[in-house]
Design a protein around this motif. Structure first.
Motif, PDB file in Angstrom:
ATOM      1  N   GLY A  99      -4.346  17.367  -5.591  1.00  0.00           N
ATOM      2  CA  GLY A  99      -3.201  16.500  -5.278  1.00  0.00           C
ATOM      3  C   GLY A  99      -3.526  15.521  -4.166  1.00  0.00           C
ATOM      4  N   TYR A 100      -4.236  15.996  -3.125  1.00  0.00           N
ATOM      5  CA  TYR A 100      -4.634  15.113  -2.030  1.00  0.00           C
ATOM      6  C   TYR A 100      -5.592  14.025  -2.520  1.00  0.00           C
ATOM      7  CZ  TYR A 100      -2.630  18.611   1.117  1.00  0.00           C
ATOM      8  OH  TYR A 100      -1.777  19.461   1.760  1.00  0.00           O
ATOM      9  N   LEU A 101      -6.487  14.392  -3.411  1.00  0.00           N
ATOM     10  CA  LEU A 101      -7.446  13.406  -3.921  1.00  0.00           C
ATOM     11  C   LEU A 101      -6.743  12.315  -4.716  1.00  0.00           C
ATOM     12  CD1 LEU A 101     -10.438  15.688  -4.993  1.00  0.00           C
ATOM     13  CD2 LEU A 101     -10.317  14.136  -3.038  1.00  0.00           C
ATOM     14  N   PHE A 102      -5.750  12.695  -5.506  1.00  0.00           N
ATOM     15  CA  PHE A 102      -5.008  11.696  -6.269  1.00  0.00           C
ATOM     16  C   PHE A 102      -4.158  10.812  -5.353  1.00  0.00           C
ATOM     17  CE2 PHE A 102      -5.738  14.484 -10.003  1.00  0.00           C
ATOM     18  CZ  PHE A 102      -6.235  13.515 -10.870  1.00  0.00           C
ATOM     19  N   LEU A 103      -3.706  11.365  -4.215  1.00  0.00           N
ATOM     20  CA  LEU A 103      -2.908  10.575  -3.271  1.00  0.00           C
ATOM     21  C   LEU A 103      -3.754   9.641  -2.421  1.00  0.00           C
ATOM     22  CD1 LEU A 103      -0.306  13.148  -1.895  1.00  0.00           C
ATOM     23  CD2 LEU A 103       0.173  11.126  -3.248  1.00  0.00           C
ATOM     24  N   LEU A 104      -5.033   9.947  -2.290  1.00  0.00           N
ATOM     25  CA  LEU A 104      -5.900   9.206  -1.375  1.00  0.00           C
ATOM     26  C   LEU A 104      -5.926   7.703  -1.660  1.00  0.00           C
ATOM     27  CD1 LEU A 104      -7.726   9.559   1.051  1.00  0.00           C
ATOM     28  CD2 LEU A 104      -9.644   9.925  -0.511  1.00  0.00           C
ATOM     29  N   PRO A 105      -6.092   7.229  -2.911  1.00  0.00           N
ATOM     30  CA  PRO A 105      -6.085   5.765  -3.145  1.00  0.00           C
ATOM     31  C   PRO A 105      -4.778   5.105  -2.724  1.00  0.00           C
ATOM     32  CG  PRO A 105      -6.963   6.932  -5.042  1.00  0.00           C
ATOM     33  CD  PRO A 105      -6.393   7.975  -4.145  1.00  0.00           C
ATOM     34  N   ALA A 106      -3.644   5.770  -3.027  1.00  0.00           N
ATOM     35  CA  ALA A 106      -2.353   5.192  -2.644  1.00  0.00           C
ATOM     36  C   ALA A 106      -2.211   5.121  -1.130  1.00  0.00           C
ATOM     37  CB  ALA A 106      -1.217   6.010  -3.254  1.00  0.00           C
ATOM     38  N   VAL A 107      -2.647   6.167  -0.432  1.00  0.00           N
ATOM     39  CA  VAL A 107      -2.568   6.177   1.030  1.00  0.00           C
ATOM     40  C   VAL A 107      -3.463   5.091   1.622  1.00  0.00           C
ATOM     41  CG1 VAL A 107      -3.076   7.538   3.098  1.00  0.00           C
ATOM     42  CG2 VAL A 107      -1.940   8.610   1.150  1.00  0.00           C
ATOM     43  N   ALA A 108      -4.664   4.916   1.043  1.00  0.00           N
ATOM     44  CA  ALA A 108      -5.585   3.884   1.533  1.00  0.00           C
ATOM     45  C   ALA A 108      -5.000   2.492   1.349  1.00  0.00           C
ATOM     46  CB  ALA A 108      -6.928   3.998   0.814  1.00  0.00           C
ATOM     47  N   ILE A 109      -4.399   2.241   0.183  1.00  0.00           N
ATOM     48  CA  ILE A 109      -3.777   0.937  -0.067  1.00  0.00           C
ATOM     49  C   ILE A 109      -2.596   0.721   0.867  1.00  0.00           C
ATOM     50  CG2 ILE A 109      -2.496  -0.402  -1.785  1.00  0.00           C
ATOM     51  CD1 ILE A 109      -4.280   0.882  -3.926  1.00  0.00           C
ATOM     52  N   PHE A 110      -1.787   1.771   1.028  1.00  0.00           N
ATOM     53  CA  PHE A 110      -0.614   1.691   1.898  1.00  0.00           C
ATOM     54  C   PHE A 110      -1.036   1.381   3.327  1.00  0.00           C
ATOM     55  CE2 PHE A 110       2.883   3.560   4.378  1.00  0.00           C
ATOM     56  CZ  PHE A 110       3.967   2.997   3.731  1.00  0.00           C
ATOM     57  N   PHE A 111      -2.078   2.043   3.813  1.00  0.00           N
ATOM     58  CA  PHE A 111      -2.550   1.822   5.184  1.00  0.00           C
ATOM     59  C   PHE A 111      -3.151   0.429   5.344  1.00  0.00           C
ATOM     60  CE2 PHE A 111      -6.076   1.902   8.245  1.00  0.00           C
ATOM     61  CZ  PHE A 111      -5.387   2.282   9.388  1.00  0.00           C
ATOM     62  N   PHE A 166      -2.718  -2.422   3.491  1.00  0.00           N
ATOM     63  CA  PHE A 166      -1.881  -3.594   3.254  1.00  0.00           C
ATOM     64  C   PHE A 166      -0.503  -3.518   3.899  1.00  0.00           C
ATOM     65  CE2 PHE A 166      -4.899  -3.540  -0.303  1.00  0.00           C
ATOM     66  CZ  PHE A 166      -5.420  -4.812  -0.185  1.00  0.00           C
ATOM     67  N   LEU A 167      -0.164  -2.408   4.545  1.00  0.00           N
ATOM     68  CA  LEU A 167       1.136  -2.324   5.198  1.00  0.00           C
ATOM     69  C   LEU A 167       1.014  -1.979   6.677  1.00  0.00           C
ATOM     70  CD1 LEU A 167       4.182  -2.488   4.848  1.00  0.00           C
ATOM     71  CD2 LEU A 167       4.190  -0.045   4.342  1.00  0.00           C
ATOM     72  N   MET A 224      -1.690  -1.491   8.629  1.00  0.00           N
ATOM     73  CA  MET A 224      -2.671  -2.271   9.394  1.00  0.00           C
ATOM     74  C   MET A 224      -2.124  -3.655   9.763  1.00  0.00           C
ATOM     75  SD  MET A 224      -6.653  -3.125   8.495  1.00  0.00           S
ATOM     76  CE  MET A 224      -7.049  -1.368   8.378  1.00  0.00           C
ATOM     77  N   PRO A 225      -1.497  -4.402   8.820  1.00  0.00           N
ATOM     78  CA  PRO A 225      -0.883  -5.674   9.232  1.00  0.00           C
ATOM     79  C   PRO A 225       0.222  -5.500  10.267  1.00  0.00           C
ATOM     80  CG  PRO A 225      -1.181  -5.617   6.856  1.00  0.00           C
ATOM     81  CD  PRO A 225      -1.497  -4.239   7.364  1.00  0.00           C
ATOM     82  N   ILE A 226       1.000  -4.414  10.150  1.00  0.00           N
ATOM     83  CA  ILE A 226       2.043  -4.181  11.152  1.00  0.00           C
ATOM     84  C   ILE A 226       1.414  -3.971  12.528  1.00  0.00           C
ATOM     85  CG2 ILE A 226       3.794  -2.534  11.926  1.00  0.00           C
ATOM     86  CD1 ILE A 226       4.561  -2.126   9.008  1.00  0.00           C
ATOM     87  N   GLY A 227       0.367  -3.160  12.586  1.00  0.00           N
ATOM     88  CA  GLY A 227      -0.308  -2.932  13.863  1.00  0.00           C
ATOM     89  C   GLY A 227      -0.915  -4.206  14.425  1.00  0.00           C
ATOM     90  N   LYS A 228      -1.552  -5.001  13.558  1.00  0.00           N
ATOM     91  CA  LYS A 228      -2.139  -6.264  14.029  1.00  0.00           C
ATOM     92  C   LYS A 228      -1.054  -7.242  14.465  1.00  0.00           C
ATOM     93  CE  LYS A 228      -6.599  -6.298  11.683  1.00  0.00           C
ATOM     94  NZ  LYS A 228      -7.522  -7.066  10.815  1.00  0.00           N
ATOM     95  N   GLY A 229       0.083  -7.229  13.776  1.00  0.00           N
ATOM     96  CA  GLY A 229       1.177  -8.107  14.182  1.00  0.00           C
ATOM     97  C   GLY A 229       1.682  -7.779  15.577  1.00  0.00           C
ATOM     98  N   ILE A 230       1.781  -6.479  15.877  1.00  0.00           N
ATOM     99  CA  ILE A 230       2.207  -6.065  17.220  1.00  0.00           C
ATOM    100  C   ILE A 230       1.189  -6.522  18.268  1.00  0.00           C
ATOM    101  CG2 ILE A 230       2.660  -4.070  18.685  1.00  0.00           C
ATOM    102  CD1 ILE A 230       3.721  -2.629  16.189  1.00  0.00           C
TER     103      ILE A 230
END
Length: 306
Positions: A29-41, A43-44, A46-52
């Motif tokens: 289950g963690y392996l299947f979630l890994l791509p979604a978590v990577a994309i989420f981090f 494209f969402l 990381m830009p929020i952190g850089k914006g701050i």
């Protein structure tokens, strides 16, 4: 005479096995979630952190970034257009509630009371939601034209034509009417599913007791869908607080900044004035407010599930 004592030897096979670790149990289950978590981090978050981080810098792609501390925040707080955009955004949110919020609820109740053509009514109500935005803006520009169909009907009634898109008093109202027509179908399906899930025995018992249609709606339907109403109300506040696309594409914040929303001002700071630090500061302030609304929505959702 000594007696030999025998010590029982426990074989390895009879040793009690340790239960597998929890992470091993759910590793696939963690392996299947890994791509979604990577994309989420990527494209969402990381830009929020850089914006701050960028909100504390003066961004210059040629000379390099310069740390300016709270100067960007002071700058945006002193800009009179910021207050104008905040007022316009609050006005836009208010109009969205007064004009558009109750439309899907009323249509859902009306369709649920229909005995015939209910399926056709659902499709007809949802169709505007699939209209492309380019077609939508062209259609409503034609409808709102001073010599368009709406003003043609108004003038036949003896009323002066209304300048829907060029009059400051009507521009934001016109946008809300257009967006209500285009997007109420999606909320209607949610309300309709909630209304149709109400046990029909309740309505039958109310009819036996002599309750009319308005009494059934007031005492059965609305209380039964109260949770959906509250949740969609909060979601609409979050969505309208980010109003940008229609205001930009249809009027570009005009006339005379009458439709200049907060999100549109952020875009102007970034891509028109190329002041990315101040735009990031505006974005951080919006992020804090929307985060607060998201917490409220999350707690309401948990309360509903409980």
């Amino acid at each position: 005479m000594s007696q030999s004592s025998t010590v029982p030897i426990r074989s390895l096979d009879t040793q009690p096995k340790k239960p597998p670790a929890k992470w091993r149990k759910h590793i696939w289950g963690y392996l299947f979630l890994l791509p979604a978590v990577a994309i989420f981090f990527t494209f969402l978050w990381m830009p929020i952190g850089k914006g701050i981080i960028f909100s504390f810098y003066h961004i210059d792609f040629v000379k390099g970034d310069t740390f300016v501390g709270w100067d960007n925040y002071e700058k945006v707080f002193k800009d009179p257009e910021v207050m104008v955009s905040v007022k316009n955004t609050l006005y836009y949110m208010l109009l969205g509630v007064l004009i558009g919020f109750w439309v899907p609820i009323l249509f859902a109740i009306a369709i649920s009371e229909m005995r015939r053509f209910q399926g056709f009514a659902r499709i007809a109500a949802y169709l505007p939601y699939v209209v492309p935005f380019v077609v939508l803006y062209g259609l409503w520009r034609w409808l709102y034209d001073p010599v368009g169909p709406i003003n043609a009907v108004i003038t036949k009634l003896g009323i002066d034509p209304v300048l829907f898109l060029t009059d400051k008093a009507w521009s934001m109202i016109s946008i809300v009417i257009m967006e209500t027509w285009q997007s109420f179908g999606s909320a209607l399906l949610i309300y309709l599913a909630a209304v149709l899930s109400i046990p029909r025995d309740w309505y039958e018992a109310a009819e036996i007791d002599g309750a009319g249609i308005w009494q059934r709606i007031r005492h059965i339907t609305l209380p039964a869908i109260k949770n959906q109403i509250v949740l969609l109300f909060l979601l609409q506040l979050i969505a309208t607080s980010q109003g940008f696309q229609t205001q930009y594409a249809l009027l570009d914040g005009g006339p005379n900044n009458a439709t200049l929303t907060y999100a549109l001002l952020v875009v102007r700071y970034a891509f028109t004035r190329q002041d990315y630090g101040s735009a990031s500061a505006l974005g951080v302030l919006m992020f804090l407010v929307l985060g607060l609304l998201a917490v409220v929505q999350y707690r309401m959702s948990n309360k509903k599930e409980a």
